[in-house]
Design a protein around this motif. Sequence first.
Motif, short mmCIF file in Angstrom:
data_model
loop_
_atom_site.label_atom_id
_atom_site.label_comp_id
_atom_site.label_asym_id
_atom_site.label_seq_id
_atom_site.Cartn_x
_atom_site.Cartn_y
_atom_site.Cartn_z
N GLU A 1 0.82 -1.23 0.00
CA GLU A 1 0.00 0.00 0.00
C GLU A 1 0.85 1.27 0.00
OE1 GLU A 1 -1.91 3.42 1.96
OE2 GLU A 1 -0.43 2.08 2.91
N SER A 2 2.04 1.21 0.58
CA SER A 2 2.88 2.41 0.63
C SER A 2 3.66 2.64 -0.67
CB SER A 2 3.88 2.28 1.79
OG SER A 2 4.71 1.14 1.64
N HIS A 3 3.56 1.72 -1.62
CA HIS A 3 4.25 1.91 -2.90
C HIS A 3 3.61 3.09 -3.64
CE1 HIS A 3 5.80 1.19 -6.95
NE2 HIS A 3 6.75 0.47 -6.38
N PRO A 4 4.40 3.95 -4.26
CA PRO A 4 3.83 5.14 -4.93
C PRO A 4 2.79 4.82 -5.99
CG PRO A 4 6.23 5.31 -4.75
CD PRO A 4 5.88 3.93 -4.31
N ALA A 5 2.87 3.64 -6.61
CA ALA A 5 1.95 3.32 -7.70
C ALA A 5 0.61 2.80 -7.20
CB ALA A 5 2.58 2.29 -8.63
N TRP A 6 0.50 2.45 -5.92
CA TRP A 6 -0.73 1.84 -5.42
C TRP A 6 -1.93 2.76 -5.62
CZ3 TRP A 6 -2.05 -2.87 -3.07
CH2 TRP A 6 -3.31 -2.91 -2.46
N GLY A 7 -1.83 4.00 -5.19
CA GLY A 7 -2.97 4.92 -5.24
C GLY A 7 -3.42 5.25 -6.64
N TYR A 8 -2.59 5.01 -7.66
CA TYR A 8 -2.98 5.23 -9.05
C TYR A 8 -3.45 3.93 -9.70
CZ TYR A 8 -0.55 9.74 -8.77
OH TYR A 8 -0.16 11.00 -8.41
N ALA A 9 -2.59 2.89 -9.61
CA ALA A 9 -2.83 1.67 -10.39
C ALA A 9 -4.03 0.88 -9.87
CB ALA A 9 -1.57 0.80 -10.36
N VAL A 10 -4.14 0.70 -8.56
CA VAL A 10 -5.17 -0.18 -8.03
C VAL A 10 -6.57 0.43 -8.19
CG1 VAL A 10 -5.93 -1.47 -6.01
CG2 VAL A 10 -3.50 -1.25 -6.49
N PRO A 11 -6.81 1.70 -7.79
CA PRO A 11 -8.14 2.25 -8.05
C PRO A 11 -8.49 2.30 -9.55
CG PRO A 11 -6.95 3.63 -6.51
CD PRO A 11 -5.97 2.65 -7.06
N ALA A 12 -7.52 2.64 -10.39
CA ALA A 12 -7.78 2.68 -11.84
C ALA A 12 -8.16 1.29 -12.36
CB ALA A 12 -6.56 3.21 -12.57
N LEU A 13 -7.45 0.27 -11.90
CA LEU A 13 -7.76 -1.09 -12.30
C LEU A 13 -9.16 -1.49 -11.84
CD1 LEU A 13 -6.31 -3.54 -13.68
CD2 LEU A 13 -5.69 -4.29 -11.39
N GLY A 14 -9.50 -1.11 -10.61
CA GLY A 14 -10.81 -1.46 -10.08
C GLY A 14 -11.95 -0.76 -10.79
N VAL A 15 -11.84 0.55 -10.96
CA VAL A 15 -12.93 1.31 -11.60
C VAL A 15 -13.08 0.91 -13.06
CG1 VAL A 15 -13.69 3.62 -12.26
CG2 VAL A 15 -12.72 3.24 -9.99
N THR A 16 -11.97 0.69 -13.76
CA THR A 16 -12.04 0.25 -15.15
C THR A 16 -12.77 -1.09 -15.26
OG1 THR A 16 -9.95 1.36 -15.64
CG2 THR A 16 -10.69 -0.29 -17.21
N SER A 17 -12.47 -2.01 -14.35
CA SER A 17 -13.15 -3.30 -14.36
C SER A 17 -14.62 -3.15 -14.02
CB SER A 17 -12.46 -4.26 -13.38
OG SER A 17 -11.11 -4.46 -13.72
N MET A 18 -14.94 -2.26 -13.08
CA MET A 18 -16.34 -2.01 -12.74
C MET A 18 -17.14 -1.57 -13.96
SD MET A 18 -16.20 0.02 -9.08
CE MET A 18 -17.95 0.37 -9.10
N ILE A 19 -16.60 -0.61 -14.68
CA ILE A 19 -17.33 -0.04 -15.82
C ILE A 19 -17.34 -1.01 -17.00
CG2 ILE A 19 -17.32 1.83 -17.50
CD1 ILE A 19 -16.17 3.63 -15.29
N ALA A 20 -16.17 -1.61 -17.32
CA ALA A 20 -16.10 -2.54 -18.44
C ALA A 20 -17.01 -3.75 -18.21
CB ALA A 20 -14.66 -2.98 -18.67
N GLY A 21 -16.96 -4.31 -16.99
CA GLY A 21 -17.81 -5.46 -16.68
C GLY A 21 -19.28 -5.11 -16.77
N GLY A 22 -19.65 -3.92 -16.29
CA GLY A 22 -21.04 -3.51 -16.35
C GLY A 22 -21.54 -3.35 -17.77
N ILE A 23 -20.77 -2.69 -18.62
CA ILE A 23 -21.18 -2.49 -20.01
C ILE A 23 -21.29 -3.82 -20.75
CG2 ILE A 23 -20.45 -1.50 -22.22
CD1 ILE A 23 -19.23 0.83 -20.64
N LEU A 24 -20.32 -4.69 -20.55
CA LEU A 24 -20.35 -6.00 -21.22
C LEU A 24 -21.52 -6.84 -20.72
CD1 LEU A 24 -16.53 -6.80 -21.17
CD2 LEU A 24 -17.92 -6.26 -23.18
N SER A 25 -21.90 -6.68 -19.45
CA SER A 25 -23.04 -7.40 -18.92
C SER A 25 -24.34 -6.98 -19.61
CB SER A 25 -23.15 -7.18 -17.42
OG SER A 25 -24.27 -7.83 -16.87
#
Length: 750
Positions: free
Chosen positions: A266-290
Motif C-alpha cells: 500500500e505504501s508503494h507510490p503506484a498503489w494509489g494510481y494503479a489499483v483504483p484505476a484497475l478497479g474502476v475500469t473493471s467495474m465499468i467494463a464489466g457492467g457495459i459488457l453485462s
Amino acid sequence: MSSILIAVFFPFLAALAIPFLAERHRGRTAWAALTAPAASLWAVGQLYAAWSAGGGRPLRYVIPWLPAGNVEISFLVDGLSLLWGFLVAGMGFLIVLYSHWYLRPGEALGRYYGFLIAFMGSMLGLVFADHLIGLFVFWELTSVTSYFLIGFWWDREASVYGAQKAILITGGGGLAMLGGFLLVGGATGEWRLSALLAAPAAAGTVSTAAFILILIGAATKSALWPFHIWLPNAMEAPTPVSAFLHSATMVKAGIYLLSRLYPLLESHPAWGYAVPALGVTSMIAGGILSLRATDLKAILAYGTISQLGLIVTFLGYGGEAGVVGATLHLYNHAAAKAAMFMAVGIVDHEAGSRDVRLLGGLAKAMPLTHILMLAPVLSLIGVPPMGGFITKEMLYEASLRPGGPGAWAGFWPWLTLGAGILTALYHLRCVGAPFWEKAGGHPPKHPHDPPKGMLLAPALLVGAALLFGLAPGLVQDALIAPAAAATLGRARPLELHLALWHGVNTPFLMSIVTMASGILLYLGFAKVSPVLEGGAALWRRGPGPDKAYDSFLWWARERTWGLLTLLQAGNLRRYLRWTMAAPVVFLLLLASRLDWGTVSLPPYLTAGFLPTAICSLIVALAFATALFTQRIPAILALGGAGYSISAFYLLVKAPDLALTQIMIESASVVLFLLVFRSLPELEPDTRGTARKARDWVIALGLGAVAATGMALIMATHQVRTIADYFMRTSKPIAGFKNVVNAIIVDYRGY
C-alpha cells in the motif's frame, strides 16, 4: 496442528477416495463429498477458538519441507485467513449440497466431486499459507483443479476452449506473481508472510517490478480488465462450479492476495494510481459488457467482473474505510452472487435455457426461484434492508476520502457514482429480462420451480445477505473487524459501528441517485440498447483483449513450427551439433569475462615425459575412435582411452579414482560389444567435405574449450565453483571423509 491439517489436507484425501466410492455407491456420492467441507468447516471453527483463546494474536503452524533451502509448509491463522476459511468451507458445503440436485444421474460424479473438493482444499491452503512459495503452490493448484472443473464436459468444444483459456491466463499470472515473490524474498531475505508483514521496513524494499508482477498475478486470477476475458468462457462449467469458483472463491483469490499484502504494497507510490484505476475500469467494463450479454450466466460473469472491480476499488482507495468496505463486500458479494448463480442454474435446469431472448414471465411460473433471484439483486444494488446497502454507502464514503493521490480526490466520487448506477442497471436487467418482461420465444421445457431440496442452498445464502443487513453486529466484531485489522496490519481488531441508517449524508444521497438512475435507465433500456450495440460493433472491429489472446494462440500454433522443426528435425547429428555448440558458446562467454592478468598456469601443464606420453595416447585413441569406420575397433579404441585415463590417475596418486575408472570402463566396453555386435554395419559416410569439416570444428572446439575452461577455473579465483560446498558437506551430509567418493557415490548419483 491437527486442526490446520484437517482443514487443508483432509479435502485432498477425500478427493482421492470419492471417485472409488462413486463407482460403487453413486447415489451416496454427494453425501460422502459433504464430509470434506463439513470437516474443514469444523476444523476452521477449532482454529477460530484457538485464535480467540490466544487473545486474537496470529498463530503459526510449521511443517519443515526443505530446511536447507529455508522452504517450509507453514500456515498463518489470523482474522483475515479465518474469514476466508469460513467463506471457502461454508460455500463448499452449500455447493456440494446444491450439486446433488443439479447434476444428472449419468454424469461422472466421481470426477466432478473429486476435483471440486480438491479445489476447495487448494483454496483453503492458499488462504492459510504463511510461506510465499507455499502460497504459490496452492495458487497454482487452484488453477489446475479449476481447469478440470471448467472442462468437465470435455466433449464440448466451448468447454475445452474455456478451460484452456482459464489456465493459460491464470497460470501465466501465477508465474508473474512468483517472479514478484522471488524479488521480494531476494530483497528482504524473508519468505514468511507473517514476518514480512510485521516488519515495517519490508514495505520500502518492494521494487516497482515486484509490485507490477504481483498486481498482474492478482488481476489475472480475479479477472480484472484486461485479463477478464477468461471468465465468460469459463461459464461453460456446470453452474455449481460457476457459483463456487467464479463468484465466491477462485476469482476472489486475487482480492485475498491484495488484502494479505496490503501492508507491504500500500505504501508503494503506484498503489494509489494503479489499483483504483484497475478497479474502476473493471467495474465499468464489466457492467457495459453485462448489458450486451444474452446468456444469464454470461450476464452474471460480466457482473462478477464489475463487482470484483468494486472490491479492488475499495482496496485502492485505502485507509480504514476502504479496507472495511472491501471486507464487507467480499462477504456480501459471495453470498449474493452465489445465490444468483444457483437461481440461474435452477432456471436452466427447469426451463432448459439460459437465453434471455427465449425466457420471460418466469416470475409467475417460478415464484420461489424469482424471490431467490430478486433478493440478492437488491443486495448488490444496495437496497435496504439487504447487506449490500451498507457496503454501497461505505464505498461512496471511501470515494469521498480516498487514500491515494490527492490530485485525483475530486475525480473518484463521480466515477464511483457512475459505476454504481451501471451496477444497478445491469442487475435489474439480469432479474427483469427472464422474470418480468415478456418472453421473446419458447424455452425447451415448461418452466416450474424445482424440488425443495434444490432451493435450500440459495435460500440459506439469501438469508445470510438479509441477516447481515438487519443485524450486522452478528459478524462485525467476530469476523469483519479482525479481518480488516489483519489487512491493515494492526494487532488489535477495529471498532466498527455498522448500521443501515447513519442519517442523511452525502453517501446516502449518492445511494438514492444510484437506485433512481438505475431504475430509470432500466425502464428506458430499449433506448439505451442501440447505443450499446453500436459501441459493441465498433469495439469488435478494433483491437481487444480477446483478439490479442486468439492471435497469440494462432501465432504459437502456426508461426513457431519453423523454429520447432529447426530444433526437432529428427536428425541425431543436428541434435548433437546443438548440444555440443551450446557449451562452447557458454564457456567462451565465461572466458571473455575473466581478468586474464590474474591467471597463472597450473604446474601440471609443464609435466615430464610420462604424463605427456599418457595424455598423447589418450588424444590419439580419441581421434582413432572418431576415425574408425567399423564399430568394434571404435569401441576398443574408446576403451583404450578410458584405461589410459586410469593410468593417469595412478600417476597423480589417485588409486581410488583409477580403480573406479577401470571398473566403469570394463563394464562399458562389455556392454557396447554386446549391443553393437547385433546392429547392422555402419553405412559409408557420403557427406561432403564442408559438412565433415564443420562437425570436426564443433567437436574439437568443444574439447578444447572445455579443457581450457576447466584449467582456467582451477587457475583463477574469479569464478565460484561448487568445490567449497563439497568440501564443507561431504562429511556432515553425505557421510564420507573422502570428498571424491562423496561426489561419485552420493552427489553425482542424485
